[in-house]
Structure formats: C-alpha cells, structure tokens
Enzyme design. Structure first.
Site, mmCIF file in Angstrom:
data_model
loop_
_atom_site.group_PDB
_atom_site.id
_atom_site.type_symbol
_atom_site.label_atom_id
_atom_site.label_comp_id
_atom_site.label_asym_id
_atom_site.label_seq_id
_atom_site.Cartn_x
_atom_site.Cartn_y
_atom_site.Cartn_z
ATOM 1 N N HIS A 285 16.497 -15.105 27.530
ATOM 2 C CA HIS A 285 17.441 -15.961 26.816
ATOM 3 C C HIS A 285 16.939 -17.392 26.815
ATOM 4 C CE1 HIS A 285 21.270 -17.408 25.337
ATOM 5 N NE2 HIS A 285 21.271 -18.326 26.296
ATOM 6 N N ASP B 292 -5.919 2.439 2.108
ATOM 7 C CA ASP B 292 -5.232 2.497 0.816
ATOM 8 C C ASP B 292 -5.777 3.622 -0.060
ATOM 9 O OD1 ASP B 292 -3.830 0.275 1.628
ATOM 10 O OD2 ASP B 292 -4.413 -1.001 -0.054
HETATM 11 C C1 LIG Z 1 -1.236 -10.109 -1.861
HETATM 12 C C2 LIG Z 1 -1.274 -9.025 -0.826
HETATM 13 C C3 LIG Z 1 -0.623 -9.206 0.376
HETATM 14 C C4 LIG Z 1 -0.662 -8.206 1.348
HETATM 15 N N1 LIG Z 1 -0.017 -8.438 2.514
HETATM 16 C C5 LIG Z 1 -0.037 -7.487 3.475
HETATM 17 C C6 LIG Z 1 0.584 -7.710 4.725
HETATM 18 O O1 LIG Z 1 1.187 -8.752 4.958
HETATM 19 N N2 LIG Z 1 0.499 -6.735 5.665
HETATM 20 C C7 LIG Z 1 -0.159 -5.557 5.436
HETATM 21 O O2 LIG Z 1 -0.207 -4.704 6.316
HETATM 22 N N3 LIG Z 1 -0.762 -5.320 4.259
HETATM 23 C C8 LIG Z 1 -0.728 -6.258 3.284
HETATM 24 N N4 LIG Z 1 -1.367 -6.036 2.100
HETATM 25 C C9 LIG Z 1 -2.015 -4.721 1.894
HETATM 26 C C10 LIG Z 1 -3.373 -4.697 2.577
HETATM 27 O O3 LIG Z 1 -4.162 -5.741 2.087
HETATM 28 C C11 LIG Z 1 -4.044 -3.353 2.324
HETATM 29 O O4 LIG Z 1 -3.195 -2.312 2.744
HETATM 30 C C12 LIG Z 1 -5.350 -3.245 3.101
HETATM 31 O O5 LIG Z 1 -6.241 -4.265 2.702
HETATM 32 C C13 LIG Z 1 -6.002 -1.884 2.883
HETATM 33 O O6 LIG Z 1 -7.165 -1.825 3.620
HETATM 34 P P1 LIG Z 1 -8.393 -0.892 3.206
HETATM 35 O O7 LIG Z 1 -9.415 -1.085 4.260
HETATM 36 O O8 LIG Z 1 -7.895 0.471 2.934
HETATM 37 O O9 LIG Z 1 -8.892 -1.442 1.813
HETATM 38 P P2 LIG Z 1 -9.298 -2.868 1.254
HETATM 39 O O10 LIG Z 1 -8.776 -3.972 2.067
HETATM 40 O O11 LIG Z 1 -8.922 -2.809 -0.189
HETATM 41 O O12 LIG Z 1 -10.872 -2.872 1.415
HETATM 42 C C14 LIG Z 1 -11.683 -2.026 0.704
HETATM 43 C C15 LIG Z 1 -13.048 -2.645 0.585
HETATM 44 O O13 LIG Z 1 -13.932 -1.699 0.002
HETATM 45 C C16 LIG Z 1 -14.821 -2.372 -0.861
HETATM 46 N N5 LIG Z 1 -15.352 -1.397 -1.821
HETATM 47 C C17 LIG Z 1 -14.673 -0.718 -2.771
HETATM 48 N N6 LIG Z 1 -15.491 0.125 -3.436
HETATM 49 C C18 LIG Z 1 -16.727 -0.025 -2.877
HETATM 50 C C19 LIG Z 1 -17.987 0.579 -3.115
HETATM 51 N N7 LIG Z 1 -18.150 1.515 -4.042
HETATM 52 N N8 LIG Z 1 -19.039 0.177 -2.377
HETATM 53 C C20 LIG Z 1 -18.878 -0.775 -1.403
HETATM 54 N N9 LIG Z 1 -17.706 -1.369 -1.146
HETATM 55 C C21 LIG Z 1 -16.641 -0.994 -1.858
HETATM 56 C C22 LIG Z 1 -13.945 -3.455 -1.490
HETATM 57 O O14 LIG Z 1 -14.735 -4.518 -1.985
HETATM 58 C C23 LIG Z 1 -13.072 -3.875 -0.316
HETATM 59 O O15 LIG Z 1 -13.615 -4.963 0.387
HETATM 60 C C24 LIG Z 1 -1.365 -7.010 1.105
HETATM 61 C C25 LIG Z 1 -2.043 -6.821 -0.107
HETATM 62 C C26 LIG Z 1 -1.995 -7.807 -1.061
HETATM 63 C C27 LIG Z 1 -2.736 -7.602 -2.353
#
Ligand SMILES: Cc1cc2nc3c(=O)[nH]c(=O)nc-3n(C[C@H](O)[C@H](O)[C@H](O)COP(=O)(O)OP(=O)(O)OC[C@H]3O[C@@H](n4cnc5c(N)ncnc54)[C@H](O)[C@@H]3O)c2cc1C
Length: 485
Positions: A457, A324
């Site tokens: 099917h 993200d």
């Molecule tokens: C309600 C909801 C439903 C969703 N449903 C879906 C779904 O069905 N399917 C799907 O594909 N996606 C879904 N998503 C989106 C999905 O959750 C995100 O796309 C995904 O979590 C992104 O992954 P990431 O690893 O980039 O970041 P994140 O999951 O946001 O993880 C980032 C991590 O970094 C940590 N962090 C941040 N800054 C620091 C720092 N400075 N030091 C140490 N740690 C840090 C945070 O605590 C976090 O744990 C949903 C999101 C939400 C909110």
C-alpha cells in the site's frame, strides 16, 4: 563458394525469430538468422516499441495540458516538435535493435542480411537461397544457398489492404506511416477500431488532430472485455474522437487539398468525411508468400497462415513456424515464447507451447489489459456459474494520488471451485498489473489466493486484491457487491 551448413536457420529476426536464434546459440546449436529488412522485426522497428514511445509522448503532452488541476501552472501551452519526437523515438528503437544484434553475435549466431526463400529439400537437408536485398537503405548484391538441418520460419506479418485503399504513405497510411509522420494532421480518419488504430488514433487526438474512427463491427476492440472497452469508449468521446461503428469504408477520393472518404453507415445511408490522412488499420496478414513454401511442401491455411502444431512443427519434418506467421494472438510475447520453445526442441529438450493464458494489453488511455477468459468465454467453456468482483480505481488511494483514477479491475472465477478464470483491468498501469493474473492462472490459483496475498500500500496492484475480495463478498474498501452470473 561451398554452401554453408547450419544445424538451425531462422528466417526473420522479429521477436519470434531473434529470441529463438539467441537461445539456440546459448544451447550450442550452430545457427544462422536471415533478415531482409530490420533486426528486431516489426515489433522493435515499427510496432510495439516506437508506438509506445509516441504514446508516452502524447500522454505527457496531454498531462501537461491539465497540470493546472494539480496547481502547477505552465507559463504557456505546451508545444510539440514532431521532428524532435521522431529523433527521440528512433534513438529508442536503435538502442534496442543494436542490443539484439550484439546479443545474436555474442551468442555465436551468424547474421545474414537478405531475403530468404526455401527450395526443394535435398538429401542433405533443407535448402535456402538468400537474395541480398535492401539493407539499411542500401542495395546489396549476390545470392547464396545454405543448407540447414532445421528451419524456423518467423517471417511475421504486414498490414492488410482493402481494394481501393492502396497504402501510399501519403494520403493513405498504415501504422508504419503513422509512426513516422513529421507533422500532426489536422484531420485523421482511422479505418479499423482494433488496438493499433485506437492507440494511434488517441495519440493524434492528444496532439490536436480531429480524429474519426470507422469500424465495421458493432463495437471497437471486439475481443476485449465489454465493460473495459466501455471506459475507453467514454474517454474517446470526452477527447472529441468520433467513433462510427457498424460503418464501412467504401472508397476515397483525393481532392488535392484533402481526402474525402465515403462510408456506408449503420442505416445503409452513405456519408462523406474529409481528412488529411487516412490510417488503414484493419488487421495484419502473414508474410507467407514468396517464401518457397510450396517448393518445400509446407502447408498453409485458407488465410495464408502456416499451419503448426503445439510443438510449432509444420507438416514438413525439420521445418518449424512461429509468431504472426502462424496466426492466433498476433502479439510479440506470444512469438517470443514460441521461439524459445522451438529452440529447446531443436536442441533436443522436451518442450511444447502449452500455456493456459496469453495476456493482451491495449495501450489506449486508459490502458486495457486482459488475461484468461471473459465472462462470455467462461460461460461458453462450461463454467455455468461465475463469481465476478469489480473494484474501481476511484476507490484506490494510489490512483487518486496520481490523478489517474478512471477504470476498474475485474476478477472472474468459477463460482463452484473458486478457480480464477480471468482478470481484466482498465486503468492506469493495467499493462503492468496484468502479469499477476497471468501467473495466477498459470499456477491454477483460486480467487482466494489473490485475496490472501498481501499487496503493498498504496499501489495500483491493490486493485487486483480488492477485486478478488469483492468477488468473495469480503471487500472492506467498497460496499460489497459480488456478482454471481
Ligand atoms: C503499430 C504496432 C504496434 C504493436 N504493438 C504491440 C504491442 O504493444 N505488444 C505486442 O505484443 N505486439 C504488438 N504488435 C504486434 C507485434 O509487433 C507482432 O506480433 C510481432 O512483431 C510478431 O513477431 P514476429 O517475430 O512473428 O514477426 P515480425 O516482427 O513481423 O518479424 C518478422 C521479420 O521477418 C522478416 N522477413 C519476412 N520475410 C522474410 C524473408 N523472406 N527473408 C528474410 N526475412 C524476412 C521481416 O523483415 C521481419 O523483420 C504491434 C504491431 C504493430 C504494427
């Protein structure tokens, strides 16, 4: 204490960061992962998994209420114990996050709990300071510095707020608050008709809330196939969910016993809506602040997303970014793929994020799933003539026999070459059916490939084969109506 050194350090243990770390561990790269809040990130803790758990519960609750259609009588109306549902949901989350922790450790990854920040790089590598934060609800003291040859930034995103709508998790809640409610609000306003707002709005509508969705754009789920969205819009109406499009949330007031939201309607007039809770779900923003990006010289764009190329490299050698944090489709599986690619690159293997399609699923009722191009996108990309085939679930034996026959499957191909360009499904199980389309697009399949593959099917997957047959004018289970556009 001497500074610890690693070949790779991953910041953030979400679905981007933790697979990257596990893969690095498997590839024998000395790796640490730093996480400030929860192993598994947003997805496992407050996103994909808990939301799908409550969506499942809501679907079951709703189905039980309609069981008499199938001749099943339930002595009294089903009731809901939200506290018990929360306990079950937390159990699901804990099983998965516990599993991730075990896998990280099992692959030799060092887990460091705290908040990471990049510092100005030294001659010996990238420097990261870690301030211990709140771990599992308890404060942990101390700061340490580690040195890394490679850094993967995977800090994810958080919900957007709009001025005047501070998320207090009381009256104004975000998705995390909505997933943690221990009661069903009588009236719920959802600001934002994206997938998170609609998924959660439908959950509470099924549990009995009066739900109003406020969307500034002319339609909800703006990026998904229009026809598919139409089916969900009709279902929302049937469920009594009011959807106000072209409507802007302006302000809200706490009246003690309720919140009153003021909106500007499509015609410019204002209106007020009462609610017990306001769920703000207008999108997510990257966690790129306070990460030391400036000190390390890492470039971000205007919206705060870290800029990365197709090898997930930032502008600073040895610093990569995924998930993200770099924008694009903010979905867990995109983050995971990027994490795996970076791990390979750091381990010295040839790899790039080079995909033809990223499928997306909206877990509304019915589900919408999509991979490849919509008709409009295909036209914009120069496919001047399209073959489109649509097959209704209402003509599918399996869909009727499980009493879930809303929706259709739509195949889009290039009329000249037959190349499969897009698959869009709205209906029961759409999320599980879409991968066939993703595989077909990745393999460069033509519509005929879907048509000629025998599908078992009676299954819902037959909808894909049947839609391909419609596109080719060869349908036998519906009247042939291939569309050329
Ligand atoms: C309600 C909801 C439903 C969703 N449903 C879906 C779904 O069905 N399917 C799907 O594909 N996606 C879904 N998503 C989106 C999905 O959750 C995100 O796309 C995904 O979590 C992104 O992954 P990431 O690893 O980039 O970041 P994140 O999951 O946001 O993880 C980032 C991590 O970094 C940590 N962090 C941040 N800054 C620091 C720092 N400075 N030091 C140490 N740690 C840090 C945070 O605590 C976090 O744990 C949903 C999101 C939400 C909110």
């Amino acid at each position: 204490m001497a500074e610890q050194r690693f070949d790779a350090v991953v910041i953030g243990a979400g679905p981007g960061g933790y697979p990257a770390a596990i893969r690095l561990g498997q590839l024998k790269v000395k790796t640490a992962i730093i996480e400030r809040e929860y192993i598994g990130g947003v997805c496992l803790n407050v996103g994909c998994i808990p939301s799908k758990a409550v969506i499942h519960a809501a679907k079951m609750f709703d189905k039980m209420g309609h069981a008499d259609e199938l001749g099943i009588s339930i002595a009294s109306k089903p009731t809901l114990d939200m506290k018990k549902l929360q306990t079950w949901k937390t159990g699901v989350v804990n099983k998965l996050t516990g599993g991730v922790r075990t896998l990280l450790k099992g692959n030799g990854v060092e887990i460091i709990e705290g908040t990471a920040k990049l510092e100005k790089p030294g001659a010996d590598g990238h420097r990261i300071t870690i301030a211990s934060g709140i771990i599992a609800g308890k404060p942990a003291g101390g700061t340490q510095t580690i040195i890394a040859k490679n850094v993967i930034l995977a800090t994810g995103s958080r919900p957007f707020e709009i001025p005047g709508f501070k998320i207090d998790q009381n009256r104004v809640i975000d998705s995390t608050g909505a997933l943690a409610l221990d009661h069903v609000p009588q009236r719920l306003i959802v600001i934002g008709g994206g997938y998170i707002g609609l998924e959660l709005g439908m959950v509470y509508a099924k549990f009995g809330s009066k739900v109003t969705v406020v969307e500034a754009l002319p339609r909800v789920l703006a990026s998904m196939d229009k026809d598919c969205v139409g089916v969900v819009e009709r279902k929302l109406k049937k469920m009594g969910v009011e959807v106000l499009t072209n409507t802007k949330a302006k302000s809200w007031e706490d009246k003690g016993d309720r919140a009153v939201l003021t909106v500007e309607l499509a015609d410019g007039k204002t209106a007020q809506i009462d609610a017990d809770k306001i769920l703000l779900s207008i999108g997510r923003r990257p966690n790129s602040e306070n990460l030391g990006l400036e000190a390390a010289g890492v470039a971000i764009d205007k919206r705060g997303f870290v800029i990365a190329d197709d090898h997930l490299r930032t502008n600073v050698a040895g610093i990569y970014a995924i998930g993200d944090l770099i924008g694009g489709m903010m979905l867990a599986h995109k983050a995971t793929k990027e994490g795996e690619v970076v791990a390979e690159i750091i381990a010295g293997h040839k790899a790039a994020f080079d995909v033809r399609t990223i499928p997306a699923v909206v877990f509304t009722d019915p589900e919408i799933a999509s991979t490849g191009l919509t008709e409009d996108e295909a036209k914009q990309k120069g496919h001047t003539e399209l073959k489109v085939g649509k097959f209704p679930f209402a003509a599918l034996g399996r869909a009727l026999s499980v009493n879930d026959s809303e929706g259709f499957c739509k195949v889009i191909g290039d009329a000249k070459t037959g190349e499969l360009l897009g698959l869009h499904i709205v209906g029961n199980g759409a999320g599980d059916l879409i991968s066939e389309g993703a595989l077909a697009i990745e393999m460069g399949a033509v519509i005929e490939d879907l048509r000629l593959t025998i599908h078992p099917h009676p299954t819902l997957s037959e909808a894909v084969m049947e839609a391909a047959a419609v596109a080719l004018g060869e349908a036998v289970h519906v009247m042939n109506q291939p569309v050329r556009r």
